[in-house]
Each structure stands twice: as structure tokens, then as C-alpha cells.
Design an enzyme around this catalytic site. Structure first.
Site, PDB file in Angstrom:
ATOM      1  N   SER A  85       8.956  19.362  19.331  1.00 44.12           N
ATOM      2  CA  SER A  85       8.673  17.885  19.132  1.00 44.12           C
ATOM      3  C   SER A  85       8.011  17.515  17.677  1.00 44.12           C
ATOM      4  O   SER A  85       7.927  16.388  17.443  1.00 44.12           O
ATOM      5  CB  SER A  85       7.321  17.463  20.012  1.00 44.12           C
ATOM      6  OG  SER A  85       6.218  18.005  19.756  1.00 44.12           O
ATOM      7  N   THR A 187       3.327  14.261  19.112  1.00 47.97           N
ATOM      8  CA  THR A 187       3.563  14.271  17.707  1.00 47.97           C
ATOM      9  C   THR A 187       1.801  15.053  17.123  1.00 47.97           C
ATOM     10  O   THR A 187       0.860  14.803  18.066  1.00 47.97           O
ATOM     11  CB  THR A 187       3.132  12.702  17.343  1.00 47.97           C
ATOM     12  OG1 THR A 187       4.477  12.166  17.576  1.00 47.97           O
ATOM     13  CG2 THR A 187       2.919  12.593  15.981  1.00 47.97           C
ATOM     14  N   ARG A 215      16.086   4.888  15.638  1.00 48.77           N
ATOM     15  CA  ARG A 215      14.920   4.659  16.313  1.00 48.77           C
ATOM     16  C   ARG A 215      13.762   5.208  15.461  1.00 48.77           C
ATOM     17  O   ARG A 215      13.646   6.352  15.281  1.00 48.77           O
ATOM     18  CB  ARG A 215      14.774   5.093  17.563  1.00 48.77           C
ATOM     19  CG  ARG A 215      13.624   4.653  18.287  1.00 48.77           C
ATOM     20  CD  ARG A 215      12.526   5.690  18.573  1.00 48.77           C
ATOM     21  NE  ARG A 215      11.501   5.483  19.397  1.00 48.77           N
ATOM     22  CZ  ARG A 215      10.206   6.260  19.308  1.00 48.77           C
ATOM     23  NH1 ARG A 215      10.233   7.310  18.561  1.00 48.77           N
ATOM     24  NH2 ARG A 215       9.163   5.887  20.048  1.00 48.77           N
ATOM     25  N   GLY A 217       9.389   5.260  15.633  1.00 51.34           N
ATOM     26  CA  GLY A 217       8.286   5.202  16.602  1.00 51.34           C
ATOM     27  C   GLY A 217       7.088   4.919  15.835  1.00 51.34           C
ATOM     28  O   GLY A 217       7.200   4.154  14.632  1.00 51.34           O
ATOM     29  N   ASP A 218       5.963   5.114  16.155  1.00 50.69           N
ATOM     30  CA  ASP A 218       4.690   4.573  15.544  1.00 50.69           C
ATOM     31  C   ASP A 218       4.331   5.591  14.282  1.00 50.69           C
ATOM     32  O   ASP A 218       3.744   5.072  13.150  1.00 50.69           O
ATOM     33  CB  ASP A 218       3.531   4.439  16.369  1.00 50.69           C
ATOM     34  CG  ASP A 218       3.186   6.027  16.921  1.00 50.69           C
ATOM     35  OD1 ASP A 218       4.216   6.705  17.592  1.00 50.69           O
ATOM     36  OD2 ASP A 218       2.032   6.369  17.168  1.00 50.69           O
ATOM     37  N   HIS A 240       3.863   6.874  23.614  1.00 52.23           N
ATOM     38  CA  HIS A 240       4.895   6.308  23.509  1.00 52.23           C
ATOM     39  C   HIS A 240       4.686   5.187  22.135  1.00 52.23           C
ATOM     40  O   HIS A 240       3.988   4.079  22.156  1.00 52.23           O
ATOM     41  CB  HIS A 240       5.129   5.444  24.436  1.00 52.23           C
ATOM     42  CG  HIS A 240       6.013   6.278  25.804  1.00 52.23           C
ATOM     43  ND1 HIS A 240       5.050   7.215  26.338  1.00 52.23           N
ATOM     44  CD2 HIS A 240       7.017   6.499  26.182  1.00 52.23           C
ATOM     45  CE1 HIS A 240       5.952   7.925  27.554  1.00 52.23           C
ATOM     46  NE2 HIS A 240       7.003   7.315  27.283  1.00 52.23           N
ATOM     47  N   GLY A 241       5.402   5.510  21.286  1.00 51.63           N
ATOM     48  CA  GLY A 241       5.269   4.694  19.897  1.00 51.63           C
ATOM     49  C   GLY A 241       5.516   3.339  19.886  1.00 51.63           C
ATOM     50  O   GLY A 241       5.039   2.552  19.308  1.00 51.63           O
TER      51      GLY A 241
HETATM   52  N1  ASP Z   1       4.798   8.505  18.929  1.00 50.72           N
HETATM   53  C1  ASP Z   1       5.747   9.486  18.862  1.00 50.72           C
HETATM   54  C2  ASP Z   1       7.039   8.597  18.937  1.00 50.72           C
HETATM   55  O1  ASP Z   1       7.182   7.464  19.481  1.00 50.72           O
HETATM   56  C3  ASP Z   1       6.018  10.325  20.195  1.00 50.72           C
HETATM   57  C4  ASP Z   1       4.817  11.240  20.618  1.00 50.72           C
HETATM   58  O2  ASP Z   1       3.727  11.377  20.016  1.00 50.72           O
HETATM   59  O3  ASP Z   1       4.641  11.528  21.678  1.00 50.72           O
HETATM   60  O4  ASP Z   1       7.873   9.026  18.266  1.00 50.72           O
END
Ligand code: ASP
Length: 330
Positions: A85, A187, A215, A217-218, A240-241
């Protein structure tokens, strides 16, 4: 899952604490107000935080800068091909491309970020180079790659065989359905307070597996995946970003600490805000996991998440340990 279990095992071993000698510790706490400050200290998300903290601690225990510590720390999972990841070995997007997101922030509010960066094993170091060597704060896609190559970073294939195999399996149904707390995301966010009392943070990820190409994310977004204010504290996010971005999550946590909340209270309030918005938008909370960790100037820390299953690693004078974050949905 397998790699996560291995990390749990390794984590348990690594938990055998390394403690600063009291002499060394005194050297770090030489003013009377400093005595109340728990420093140095480093926090990072998930099981891989244990090993990442080890690398960060090597810098911190030698009076190094928090910025150097967080960069060294997150490079550990970035460089690990078995870690699905983050960085090298990360799961690809739905087109089979490994695209990486990372950002970094120091005690002077210097910031650097890269997003949708391909072929470079250590996006956090590219983010740091953006911060230190360009007039900008964020580079994306081809531009980020071009910059990285100009800085001497090596172009590599980041899609390891195991990931490619899983992706080909996924293609059969092509269903985008991130499962919470399972490693189709995760992350590493790391925040640290050094012996000088300065804060920095780093955040790096391959993002949601099988996401649409492009895409973000955060994690590469300062204020969402990471925020540091050297007067107040630091926070970072995982999960979930899209939901973290919606509330400018890490910035919110730091602002709540500014208003007098403890790091724990601040993380809890930010999570509650996501829960409230999820419900008011008629979305299913069972599909969403978000976790925050936070640290203030006194070296106090906090962590909170929506569902059980999120953990983080903390390394301070009492050692390196893996802690289950408290959670909202019982
Ligand atoms: N926050 C990350 C994203 O949305 C993924 C994660 O931390 O699980 O890409």
C-alpha cells in the site's frame, strides 16, 4: 493480509523497548519548562509504523531534525516490495499503473508534495526536493516524474509480480470496492517532535488500489493527509481519502488543538465530523474507515478512527510500541 500479519509479528518483537538512558534524556530536557515535554517522540500509522519508527528514532535519538526523521522513517515501507500500500510494491490503479502520492511539512511550514508520480521508489524524497529546490509546493504526474529524474532519482518498475497477479485477478470483475482495514489501501503518515522541540510530518501512499488513473486521495494534500503547525502540533490521516479531504482533516485536527483540545479530543472530533457528514449524505458508514493520529508541542499524542482495526506505532523514551486506536462505531 499476509504482510500485515508478518508486520504484527515483527511489531511485537520490535516492541521490546529501546529506552533512552536517563543521562541522554536529561540532555534533551535541560530547561525547566522543557521538563514537561515528552520529546523526542514519533508516531506513525499502521503496523509498518514499528519499523518506520525505528529508522526515525535513529535520527531523533542523535538530536537530529524531525524533518530528517520522518523522511527516513517513511522510506522504510516505501522501499519494501512486500508492502502493498506504499511505494515500491504498492498496488496499481485499475490500468495497472502504480501511481504514488506523498507530502512533507517542516517546522517552518515549508511544504512539498508529489501526486500521481510513477516509477520512483521514494516519492517522499521527491516531495522534499519539491519543497527545497523549486518555487512550487506540488508537482503531479509527468511533471513530477520529469522533476524527479532531473534530480537524479532512478526510474524503476514499481509493479512487483505479486501485485500484477492480483491486479489481473481483479480485472476479471473490475469492481472498485475498497474493503476497510484491508491492505487494498493504507498509508504511512508519520509525525515527530525532535529534541529541539520542533515538529515535522510526512505522508506517503500508493493510494486506493484499483482507483481510476489520476485519482488523488488526501495523502499528498497538505491540510488533508498531513498538517504541521510548529506552535501547536501535527496530525496525519489514513483511510478513505475522499472523506478526509471533505473536512480538510489534518488541518482540522491541528486547529482543534489550537482551540485547546488535547490531541485525543481533536482526533475524536474530526472523526465525528466525518461520521455526521456520511450520515447526512446518506452514505453507508460501514464502507468507510478513517483514522487520525496527532501530536502536540508537549509531546502528548492521540489517535481515533471510525471502526476498530486501525493501529499506530509510538516511539518515545519508553520505547516503540504498537497501539490500537480507539474507535467510534461499537
Ligand atoms: N488515504 C489513502 C488514500 O485515500 C489511503 C489510505 O490511507 O488507506 O489514498
Amino acid at each position: 493480509m499476509t504482510s500485515r500479519r508478518n508486520f504484527i509479528k515483527k511489531g511485537a518483537l520490535a516492541t521490546t523497548a529501546f529506552a533512552l538512558s536517563s543521562l541522554e534524556y536529561k540532555a534533551h530536557t535541560n530547561s525547566s519548562s522543557d521538563k514537561k515535554v515528552n520529546k523526542p517522540i514519533v508516531l506513525s500509522t499502521w503496523n509498518f509504523g514499528i519499523q518506520a519508527n525505528e529508522a526515525a528514532w535513529t535520527v531523533l535519538k542523535n538530536n537530529g531534525r524531525a524533518l530528517d526523521a520522518v523522511e527516513a522513517g517513511v522510506k522504510v515501507p516505501e522501499g519494501d516490495p512486500t508492502e502493498r500500500s506504499v511505494g515500491y510494491g504498492g498496488r496499481p490503479d485499475r490500468d495497472g499503473r502504480v501511481t504514488l502520492d506523498a507530502c512533507i511539512m517542516d517546522e517552518f511550514s515549508n511544504i512539498g508534495s508529489v501526486a500521481c508520480l510513477e516509477h520512483i521508489k521514494h516519492p517522499i524524497s521527491v516531495a522534499r526536493a519539491v519543497m527545497e529546490k523549486t518555487p512550487h509546493v506540488m508537482l503531479v504526474g509527468d511533471g513530477a516524474l520529469q522533476f524527479a529524474l532531473s534530480q537524479g532519482f532512478k526510474k524503476e518498475n514499481l509493479l512487483v509480480e505479486a501485485s500484477e497477479k492480483e491486479w489481473k485477478e481483479w480485472l476479471k470483475k473490475s469492481e472498485y470496492k475498497p474493503v476497510i482495514n484491508i491492505e487494498n489501501h493504507d498509508t504511512i503518515g508519520m509525525i515527530a517532535l525532535d529534541a529541539q522541540g520542533n515538529l515535522s510530518g510526512a505522508c506517503t501512499t500508493s493510494g486506493m488500489a484499483y482507483k481510476m488513473h489520476g485519482r488523488l486521495g488526501d495523502s499528498p494534500i497538505i491540510g488533508a493527509g498531513l498538517y504541521v503547525d510548529n506552535e501547536i502540533g501535527a496530525a496525519t490521516a489514513t483511510g478513505h481519502g475522499e472523506e478526509v479531504i471533505r473536512i480538510a482533516g489534518s488541518h482540522l485536527v491541528v486547529e482543534l488543538m489550537r482551540q485547546g483540545k488535547s490531541p485525543q479530543q481533536a482526533c475524536e472530533e474530526a472523526v465525528q465530523r466525518i461520521i455526521k457528514l456520511t450520515k447526512s449524505r446518506n452514505k453507508n458508514l460501514n464502507d468507510i474507515q478513517v483514522g487520525f493520529i496527532a501530536l502536540n508541542k508537549k509531546g502528548e499524542c492521540g489517535a481515533y478512527c471510525i471502526h476498530s482495526g486501525f493501529n499506530y506505532a509510538k516511539y518515545d523514551s519508553s520505547g516503540n510500541s504498537l497501539i490500537n486506536a480507539t474507535y467510534s462505531v461499537k
